[in-house]
Design a protein around this motif. Structure first.
Motif: not given
Length: 358
Positions: A66-83
């Motif tokens: 469960l922690a791994r899935d939620n972390t994956q969603l958080l990282v996916a949101q970070l990759w959507e930010l302008p870099a």
């Protein structure tokens, strides 16, 4: 056998592909709430109660998944930010986080801002900006890069040089090396005095530091709003006595240093606490090592140094005045003696002439 092996290889490949897709794709019934400013993800989906109660088998593995899935969603949101690339095309890829939305509690209150020193106040008044300089400079004598300040700095310490230049108009018999060492000691003492003065000024202004401004984030507590309203009210010339009051505001005039009232110990109360306080007081009075008040010691040292400097300055002025008066007296005496010497030969010659005539 060959056909069985091909089917097994294809099934294993499909399982690997599904595992790869599952490693980056997570499906949730309810979408998570993200606060990228705090790197926070809130999962509102109820977990399976049967597998998480007590010491159920596989509980740690389910929590880890469960922690791994939620972390994956958080990282996916970070990759959507302008870099962007930091430090050029070959630099690392960085993204700017948005402002936090959740107010996280602190273990301790935020530190108070340090009061500015006299130099910082002067620089702000004159518009002087601090320019960052490199700590290494090129030394032409040693032909290498050396520190700008401190031990083995570029150019070396003038007080440690083997050759000292005699300034124009200086006494040729004066020891220039002793003069350089004396000036260095005076600079060190002056810097230490300024440091102590800044510490004393910061301690005196510790209770008068203005409160931090209220930012319009929409998450202010009732205490913060009341504190800011009280500060704004007492900022007038009458300290808020003639300001209109809110419906539920107390009628007594607010004070600038509003806070809790002092509470005195009752006359008839806990005897054990009173006995402990009296024993502690007697222990402090009878101890050979007195309690040191750092603020009082610093202020006393500053006053003593200022008095010594004023006395030395007055002594130098008095010595200069005595020298001037002595020089004036010697000048007058020399003029009088010269006039007398000029008059004596004339009188003697006139007397001699008379005697010859007689």
């Amino acid at each position: 056998m060959a056909a069985v092996r091909v089917e097994e290889v294809l099934a294993a490949a499909e399982e690997q592909e599904a595992e790869k897709r599952r490693s980056v794709t997570v499906e949730k019934e309810l979408e998570l709430e993200f606060d990228l400013g705090n790197l926070l993800a809130v999962d509102r989906n109820p977990p399976a109660a049967a597998g998480l109660r007590g010491a159920a088998p596989g509980r740690e593995a389910k929590l880890r998944a469960l922690a791994r899935d939620n972390t994956q969603l958080l990282v996916a949101q970070l990759w959507e930010l302008p870099a962007e690339r930091a430090g050029g095309a070959g630099g690392p890829l960085v993204a700017r986080l948005p402002e936090p939305a959740f107010r996280l509690p602190r273990e301790k209150p935020p530190p108070r801002p340090r009061p500015p020193t006299r130099w910082e106040q002067f620089a702000r008044l004159k518009g002087i900006r601090r320019r960052k300089r490199t700590s290494l400079v090129w030394d032409e004598e040693a032909k290498e890069w050396r520190r700008r300040w401190g031990y083995r700095r570029a150019g070396g310490d003038p007080a440690r040089a083997w050759l000292a230049e005699v300034p124009e108009g200086a006494d040729p018999e004066e020891d220039q090396f002793a003069r350089l060492r004396r000036e260095k000691r005076e600079r060190v003492a002056r810097n230490e005095l300024n440091r102590l003065r800044n510490l004393a000024r910061a301690h005196r202004a510790g209770t008068t530091i203005p409160a931090a401004p209220l930012h319009p984030t929409g998450h202010q507590s009732r205490e913060e709003l009341s504190h800011v309203a009280r500060v704004a009210r007492v900022s007038t010339a009458s300290l808020g006595r003639f300001q209109p009051r809110l419906p539920k505001e107390p009628s007594e005039p607010p004070s600038r240093n509003a806070g809790k009232k002092r509470r005195f110990e009752p006359l008839l109360g806990n005897l054990a606490a009173e006995r402990s306080r009296q024993l502690e007081l007697l222990r402090d009075m009878g101890s050979k090592k007195p309690v040191l008040d750092i603020t009082r010691a610093v202020n006393k040292q500053l006053r003593q140094e200022e008095a010594e400097a004023a006395a030395a300055k007055g002594k130098k002025q008095s010595q200069r005045g005595k020298r001037g008066r002595r020089q004036q007296r010697t000048g007058r005496n020399s003029k009088k003696s010269g006039a007398r010497r000029q008059q004596r030969p004339a009188s003697s010659s006139s007397g001699g002439g008379k005697r010859k005539k007689a």
